[in-house]
Design an enzyme around this catalytic site. Structure first.
Site, mmCIF file in Angstrom:
data_model
loop_
_atom_site.group_PDB
_atom_site.id
_atom_site.type_symbol
_atom_site.label_atom_id
_atom_site.label_comp_id
_atom_site.label_asym_id
_atom_site.label_seq_id
_atom_site.Cartn_x
_atom_site.Cartn_y
_atom_site.Cartn_z
ATOM 1 N N HIS A 34 -43.432 -3.588 49.341
ATOM 2 C CA HIS A 34 -43.347 -2.179 48.970
ATOM 3 C C HIS A 34 -42.868 -1.407 50.199
ATOM 4 C CE1 HIS A 34 -47.063 -1.961 51.206
ATOM 5 N NE2 HIS A 34 -47.638 -2.832 50.384
ATOM 6 N N HIS A 37 -44.365 -2.238 53.698
ATOM 7 C CA HIS A 37 -43.772 -3.403 54.377
ATOM 8 C C HIS A 37 -42.393 -3.049 54.949
ATOM 9 C CE1 HIS A 37 -46.326 -5.587 51.248
ATOM 10 N NE2 HIS A 37 -46.774 -6.105 52.378
ATOM 11 N N GLN A 61 -57.143 -17.405 53.741
ATOM 12 C CA GLN A 61 -57.735 -16.083 53.977
ATOM 13 C C GLN A 61 -58.269 -15.439 52.702
ATOM 14 O OE1 GLN A 61 -53.927 -14.413 55.553
ATOM 15 N NE2 GLN A 61 -54.565 -12.559 54.499
HETATM 16 P P1 AMP Z 1 -49.697 -7.986 53.471
HETATM 17 O O1 AMP Z 1 -48.474 -8.433 52.760
HETATM 18 O O2 AMP Z 1 -50.611 -7.170 52.623
HETATM 19 O O3 AMP Z 1 -50.383 -9.103 54.209
HETATM 20 O O4 AMP Z 1 -49.209 -6.966 54.582
HETATM 21 C C1 AMP Z 1 -48.240 -7.336 55.542
HETATM 22 C C2 AMP Z 1 -48.189 -6.277 56.607
HETATM 23 O O5 AMP Z 1 -47.826 -5.025 56.029
HETATM 24 C C3 AMP Z 1 -49.554 -6.059 57.291
HETATM 25 O O6 AMP Z 1 -49.351 -5.860 58.678
HETATM 26 C C4 AMP Z 1 -50.055 -4.809 56.606
HETATM 27 O O7 AMP Z 1 -50.974 -4.061 57.396
HETATM 28 C C5 AMP Z 1 -48.762 -4.037 56.395
HETATM 29 N N1 AMP Z 1 -48.942 -3.050 55.329
HETATM 30 C C6 AMP Z 1 -49.458 -3.267 54.092
HETATM 31 N N2 AMP Z 1 -49.530 -2.113 53.405
HETATM 32 C C7 AMP Z 1 -49.066 -1.142 54.233
HETATM 33 C C8 AMP Z 1 -48.885 0.274 54.106
HETATM 34 N N3 AMP Z 1 -49.226 0.935 53.013
HETATM 35 N N4 AMP Z 1 -48.380 0.955 55.171
HETATM 36 C C9 AMP Z 1 -48.040 0.299 56.311
HETATM 37 N N5 AMP Z 1 -48.182 -1.036 56.490
HETATM 38 C C10 AMP Z 1 -48.684 -1.744 55.464
#
Ligand code: AMP
Length: 281
Positions: A34, A37, A61
């Site tokens: 989204h 990311h 995890q």
């Molecule tokens: P994930 O795919 O949920 O493991 O997230 C991958 C990376 O994207 C991680 O470093 C998250 O903290 C970051 N991330 C997820 N959602 C957001 C958001 N709304 N704003 C900024 N970074 C995000």
């Protein structure tokens, strides 16, 4: 954008750039991408000659097998978004590439107080699994810079601590939370909410924004009571925890502190959502 499915393929792509001492920026994700990311990818793109994004839904995890099973995997959409954002390499390994021979053992690092609160209590084993895969991905990609969202505040603290403790030469860059127009923090899990749950979810960020307003003039105990009451009254959303923590130690704080963050975890139906807001600049 080039696609690598194995560490050997990744090395074939990256070795010529490494030889030229080009900076590699790395954005680890679990996919279902989204705008949050993509903000990380864009920052990485602005700061590095080469951007690698990984998509890997890391089994170690997830403490709830149903959560792992239902985790969204819209890979074609993800590829298009990464192409559009200018990502150079997508690393998308199979589970057996990252956990050979079915060995799911995790690192047993001691993070002191950092993993003994909030997500650490609520999701046993989550951070051991997270740091294991982040370490494996760091070893595979060998980036100069790695980009993490503040959305996962505790994860970011633990990754920074791990890097410092093991003197790993990677710079960790913290990126601000990207929100939907109504304030909901963007999350891959948001797409699992039904329309009714999606509407209710806005209460999470609204409550955090209210907490930020209250912070300088209201005792912590009163703020906590306010948050509990919001969720009790609402009735459908279930508060898992709400904490006001020191941004460095993540320990709960009782009074006003120099650096504080309000963190929350909530069940919206079956879907677990987290969010946070910095209370101090
Ligand atoms: P994930 O795919 O949920 O493991 O997230 C991958 C990376 O994207 C991680 O470093 C998250 O903290 C970051 N991330 C997820 N959602 C957001 C958001 N709304 N704003 C900024 N970074 C995000």
């Amino acid at each position: 954008m080039k696609l690598a499915r194995t560490i050997a393929e990744l090395n074939l792509i990256l070795d010529p750039f490494r030889a030229k001492k080009a900076n590699v920026g790395f954005v680890p994700t679990m996919g279902a991408l989204h705008a949050g990311h993509i903000s990380l990818i864009k920052l990485a793109k602005a700061e590095n000659e080469m951007v690698v994004c990984s998509i890997f839904v890391n089994p170690t995890q997830f403490n709830d097998p149903k959560d792992l099973e239902r985790y969204p995997r819209p890979i074609e959409d993800d590829k298009h978004m990464l192409e559009a954002a200018g990502c150079d390499v997508l690393f998308m390994p199979a589970v057996k590439e990252m956990y050979p021979d079915g060995d799911y053992s995790t690192l047993k690092d001691d993070f002191g107080t950092l993993d003994k609160v909030m997500e650490g209590i609520s999701r046993p084993g989550h951070f051991a699994g997270m740091i294991t895969i982040v370490n494996k991905l760091f070893m595979a990609v060998m980036p100069q810079n790695a980009y993490f969202g503040q959305k996962d505040f505790q994860q970011l603290s633990i990754v920074k601590n791990f890097i410092e403790k093991h003197t790993i030469p990677i710079r960790i860059i913290a990126c601000p939370i990207v929100r939907e127009a109504d304030g909901l923090a963007m999350s891959s899990r948001n797409r699992l909410l039904n329309p009714d749950e999606r509407k209710r979810a806005v209460i999470i960020s609204q409550t955090l924004f209210k907490v930020k307003e209250m912070w300088s003039k209201t005792p912590v105990a009163e703020i906590k009571k306010f948050v509990e009451d919001v969720f009790t009254k609402e009735g459908y959303l279930k508060l898992i925890y709400f904490e006001i923590a020191d941004t460095q130690t993540l320990q709960p704080i009782a009074g006003n502190a120099k650096q504080a963050v309000a963190c929350i975890a909530v069940f919206d139906g079956k879907i677990r959502l987290i969010d946070n807001v910095l209370l101090t600049a």
